[in-house]
Motif scaffolding. Structure first.
Motif, mmCIF file in Angstrom:
data_model
loop_
_atom_site.group_PDB
_atom_site.id
_atom_site.type_symbol
_atom_site.label_atom_id
_atom_site.label_comp_id
_atom_site.label_asym_id
_atom_site.label_seq_id
_atom_site.Cartn_x
_atom_site.Cartn_y
_atom_site.Cartn_z
ATOM 1 N N PRO A 240 -30.073 -10.354 -32.707
ATOM 2 C CA PRO A 240 -30.171 -11.991 -32.530
ATOM 3 C C PRO A 240 -30.194 -12.289 -31.033
ATOM 4 O O PRO A 240 -30.668 -13.451 -30.860
ATOM 5 C CB PRO A 240 -28.941 -12.623 -33.304
ATOM 6 N N GLY A 241 -29.479 -11.663 -30.289
ATOM 7 C CA GLY A 241 -29.192 -12.064 -28.709
ATOM 8 C C GLY A 241 -29.784 -10.908 -27.587
ATOM 9 O O GLY A 241 -29.499 -9.818 -27.991
ATOM 10 N N ASP A 242 -30.089 -11.463 -26.585
ATOM 11 C CA ASP A 242 -30.554 -10.747 -25.653
ATOM 12 C C ASP A 242 -29.422 -10.443 -24.607
ATOM 13 O O ASP A 242 -28.302 -10.961 -24.423
ATOM 14 C CB ASP A 242 -31.659 -11.352 -24.870
ATOM 15 N N ALA A 243 -29.542 -9.229 -23.968
ATOM 16 C CA ALA A 243 -28.640 -8.899 -22.876
ATOM 17 C C ALA A 243 -28.533 -9.979 -21.713
ATOM 18 O O ALA A 243 -29.669 -10.528 -21.559
ATOM 19 C CB ALA A 243 -28.758 -7.445 -22.321
ATOM 20 N N SER A 244 -27.543 -10.259 -20.784
ATOM 21 C CA SER A 244 -27.588 -11.128 -19.705
ATOM 22 C C SER A 244 -27.480 -10.174 -18.355
ATOM 23 O O SER A 244 -28.358 -10.455 -17.457
ATOM 24 C CB SER A 244 -26.511 -11.962 -19.627
ATOM 25 N N VAL A 245 -26.822 -9.059 -18.329
ATOM 26 C CA VAL A 245 -26.847 -8.366 -17.134
ATOM 27 C C VAL A 245 -26.355 -6.877 -17.550
ATOM 28 O O VAL A 245 -25.435 -6.915 -18.394
ATOM 29 C CB VAL A 245 -25.550 -8.907 -16.047
ATOM 30 N N LEU A 246 -26.808 -6.029 -16.755
ATOM 31 C CA LEU A 246 -26.715 -4.549 -17.260
ATOM 32 C C LEU A 246 -25.708 -3.781 -16.248
ATOM 33 O O LEU A 246 -26.245 -2.603 -15.783
ATOM 34 C CB LEU A 246 -27.955 -3.830 -17.516
ATOM 35 N N LEU A 247 -24.783 -4.294 -15.777
ATOM 36 C CA LEU A 247 -23.895 -3.615 -14.876
ATOM 37 C C LEU A 247 -22.381 -3.402 -15.672
ATOM 38 O O LEU A 247 -21.899 -4.749 -16.043
ATOM 39 C CB LEU A 247 -23.620 -4.321 -13.517
ATOM 40 N N PRO A 248 -21.879 -2.519 -16.024
ATOM 41 C CA PRO A 248 -20.579 -2.435 -16.860
ATOM 42 C C PRO A 248 -19.538 -3.398 -16.322
ATOM 43 O O PRO A 248 -18.798 -3.788 -17.192
ATOM 44 C CB PRO A 248 -20.337 -1.010 -16.917
ATOM 45 N N THR A 249 -19.294 -3.410 -15.141
ATOM 46 C CA THR A 249 -18.107 -4.390 -14.524
ATOM 47 C C THR A 249 -18.378 -5.624 -14.678
ATOM 48 O O THR A 249 -17.327 -6.314 -14.438
ATOM 49 C CB THR A 249 -17.686 -4.008 -13.223
ATOM 50 N N LEU A 250 -19.708 -6.277 -15.173
ATOM 51 C CA LEU A 250 -20.043 -7.524 -15.121
ATOM 52 C C LEU A 250 -20.261 -8.158 -16.650
ATOM 53 O O LEU A 250 -20.359 -9.340 -16.821
ATOM 54 C CB LEU A 250 -21.065 -7.981 -14.468
ATOM 55 N N ILE B 134 -14.538 -4.092 -8.672
ATOM 56 C CA ILE B 134 -13.695 -5.270 -9.614
ATOM 57 C C ILE B 134 -12.600 -5.637 -8.448
ATOM 58 O O ILE B 134 -12.087 -6.736 -8.589
ATOM 59 C CB ILE B 134 -13.133 -4.354 -10.571
ATOM 60 N N ALA B 135 -12.261 -4.773 -7.510
ATOM 61 C CA ALA B 135 -11.181 -5.228 -6.388
ATOM 62 C C ALA B 135 -11.747 -6.081 -5.486
ATOM 63 O O ALA B 135 -10.893 -6.618 -4.651
ATOM 64 C CB ALA B 135 -10.482 -3.957 -5.977
ATOM 65 N N HIS B 136 -13.039 -5.859 -5.250
ATOM 66 C CA HIS B 136 -13.669 -6.781 -4.092
ATOM 67 C C HIS B 136 -13.590 -8.102 -4.148
ATOM 68 O O HIS B 136 -13.500 -8.811 -5.281
ATOM 69 C CB HIS B 136 -15.042 -6.192 -4.098
ATOM 70 N N PRO B 137 -13.236 -8.847 -3.053
ATOM 71 C CA PRO B 137 -13.128 -10.560 -3.212
ATOM 72 C C PRO B 137 -14.215 -11.123 -3.717
ATOM 73 O O PRO B 137 -14.118 -12.377 -4.256
ATOM 74 C CB PRO B 137 -12.915 -10.676 -1.786
ATOM 75 N N VAL C 260 -15.264 -10.949 -14.874
ATOM 76 C CA VAL C 260 -13.615 -11.463 -15.415
ATOM 77 C C VAL C 260 -12.356 -10.194 -15.530
ATOM 78 O O VAL C 260 -11.607 -10.404 -16.235
ATOM 79 C CB VAL C 260 -13.715 -12.211 -16.679
ATOM 80 N N ARG C 261 -12.855 -9.270 -14.925
ATOM 81 C CA ARG C 261 -11.756 -7.946 -15.481
ATOM 82 C C ARG C 261 -10.993 -7.629 -14.149
ATOM 83 O O ARG C 261 -10.133 -6.680 -14.374
ATOM 84 C CB ARG C 261 -12.829 -6.762 -15.685
#
Length: 571
Positions: free
Chosen positions: A38-48, A118-121, A126-127
């Motif tokens: 029913p829903g489309d993806a939004s972003v295809l980068l695993p950390t996001l 993920i550590a970058h400023p 959200v991880r």
């Protein structure tokens, strides 16, 4: 899963040994699996990724260090082996000979880079809080917070603050607990034993440093957020927003549970927000896999012999969420009254045809941390009325409740893509009208809905969490969690329990801690928990090799699947 071979399956020696005449052979027809969602993806980068639609796609495009079976046991994937010392030091030996879809070799630097994003400023996900136990990560978090505070106090400009953060980040890169001793070894050192760390390290798809490093300050805006390059079983070949995503088989991939590649050449993910249309397409043979709404289960079992239904428990629940800073919903008496007013068992019977269980807190009955002994908030309209009276919401002559001359009007947000949540909203509207609360339903598209519930403008909303393998709920309920803009929940006792649960690897001890946490959240009625729905998925009988669903989903053994000729309309 597998991909279209694009005419590359040319057989050698096509001539018959019994004849000198060469005969043209027809290349095999690529096998295609059509999955309707029913829903489309939004972003295809695993950390996001934050939504299940995006995660479903990225799981095919990227590999993690490990792959998990239906019992949630880890098996080697990009890491061919690993060792854990003193519950703090994790050493992963990275598989050699793996290449990204663009042909570049995978090394431990790519693994490290994935977690450094993920550590970058400038990290946009959200991880960040998932890795605070890593050596130096806590110091990094404090440096970022100090830089932000300096801006608020006028001691630093935004530019100076960012420079200070970048310097702290570079210090972490050089001295922190994410290190690469050699090109095929990734070593992680934690400050203290941290139970969720292994699943965190092995659960993220590994991203290509050589492509993404130039975009590290804006991964979401990079071309690879929509044109991803991984090492996984499938390559992205087409994405028509809100229509379909097409993936094709990576012939070099074999990092599955069985150690072999997939048998499906092409996966078409069709976005069909209308669930009735989706199941109708499955019944007509125009798609292969689709979720079956509860009210259609009996029909499919009785009348659609060409489709097999798989029903299983999941790690997900649906809830009624509140803006806990709102002058109405900050009152726990109001939240408890709303829960008392909802017959959630009847909700499951009517909306799910009995395919689910009443939810009472942040947990899934299918996961090991579940506490079955919670003090449940029962269906009790009289108790609801009493609590509303105590909160100053008194019945008027028109049957609605008023306080200081204002009627109790609940503005309830739902996303239009979910038929079930729309039905749930109507059930809530009728149930709360009986106790004097008027419910106004506001349906909106997913992107607008997500922006709304992340803002202070929200009042109430219907949402669900799909929980991870590890029960650590830091990102959702900790005051510094990544989803805090949605939940808005800050409680020192909750923070303390979450931190205790992360700091031990003793599962029995963790179960006790999370049981107390679930009781605390239920007592506070942070949400009105509604139900944990069983998943019912219909699969065309032309798809072979599907075993059963599990909390990992139905696709956990996808590499064993094969597909007979393509369905009508799939090409």
């Amino acid at each position: 899963m597998a991909a279209l071979l694009c005419g590359l399956l040319l057989l050698t020696g096509c001539g018959s040994v019994l004849s000198r005449t060469k005969t043209a052979e027809t290349p095999p027809v690529p096998s295609t699996l059509v999955y309707t969602t029913p829903g489309d993806a939004s972003v295809l980068l695993p950390t996001l990724t934050v939504d299940t639609a995006s995660s479903f796609v990225t799981d095919f495009i990227y590999d993690g260090l490990a792959v998990y079976d239906d019992q949630l046991n880890p098996h080697p994937a990009l890491a061919e082996s690993w060792e854990v010392e003193d519950d703090r030091i994790y050493t992963f030996k990275i598989r050699q000979g793996v290449t990204f879809h663009d042909g570049a070799p995978l090394t431990a630097d790519d693994v490290r880079f994935t977690f450094l994003t993920i550590a970058h400023p400038d990290y946009q996900g959200v991880r960040f809080g998932d890795f605070t136990a890593v050596k130096g990560w806590g110091e990094l978090a404090r440096a970022y917070a100090a830089a932000d505070a300096a801006v608020e106090e006028g001691r630093l400009t935004e530019a100076e603050s960012r420079q200070q953060k970048l310097e702290a980040y570079e210090h972490f890169v050089q001295t922190g607990g994410l290190q690469v001793p050699d090109p095929y070894t990734f070593r992680v050192e934690a400050e203290y034993p941290f139970a969720p760390l292994f699943t965190r390290l092995t659960g993220y798809g590994i991203m290509p440093r050589h492509l993404l490093e130039p975009h590290i300050s804006d991964l979401a805006g990079s071309p690879y957020a929509t044109r991803p390059v991984g090492t996984g079983a499938m390559r992205l070949v087409e994405w028509k927003k809100n229509e379909r995503i097409v993936l094709e088989r990576n012939p070099d991939w074999h990092y599955s549970l069985t150690g072999r590649g997939g048998q499906i050449d092409r996966l078409i993910i069709q976005v069909v927000p209308d669930q009735k249309a989706a199941v109708a397409a499955l019944e007509r043979g125009e798609t292969d896999v689709a979720d079956i709404p509860p009210e259609m289960v009996a029909h499919f079992r009785a009348n659609v012999p060409d489709v097999t239904l798989h029903e299983y428990a999941t790690f997900a629940y649906t809830f009624l969420g509140y803006n806990l800073s709102h002058p109405i919903y900050s009152d726990i008496r109001v939240r408890r009254a709303i829960t008392h007013a909802l017959d959630r068992k009847a909700m499951i019977d009517q909306l799910l045809a009995g395919h689910g269980q009443v939810a009472h807190s942040h947990a899934s009955p299918a996961r090991w941390d579940y506490n079955p002994d919670l003090q449940a908030v029962s269906y009790d309209p009289a108790a609801a009325a009493q609590l509303l009276d105590q909160a100053g919401w008194l019945l008027g002559p028109d049957g609605l409740r008023y306080r200081d001359g204002q009627p109790f009007v609940m503005n309830l947000a739902v996303n239009v893509e979910s038929q079930l949540r729309g039905q749930t909203a109507l059930f809530i509207q009728e149930a709360l009208r009986a106790v004097g609360i008027q419910v106004e339903i506001h349906a909106m598209g997913w992107d607008d809905f997500l922006a709304h519930i992340s803002s202070d403008a929200k009042e109430t909303y219907l949402l669900g969490w799909s929980l991870g393998f590890d029960p650590d709920p830091h990102s959702i309920f900790h005051s510094e969690g990544g989803f805090h803009p949605i939940t808005g929940y800050s409680d020192p006792d909750c923070d303390r329990l979450i931190e205790e649960g992360r700091a031990t690897t003793d599962q029995a001890r963790r179960k006790q801690i999370y049981g107390r946490l679930q009781a605390h959240l239920a007592e506070q009625q942070v949400y009105t928990w509604l139900f944990a729905q069983d998943s019912v998925v219909g699969v065309s009988n032309r798809v072979q090799g599907v075993r059963h669903g599990s909390p990992r989903g139905l696709f956990w053994n996808w590499e064993e699947w094969s597909v007979n000729p393509a369905p009508k309309g799939a090409e």
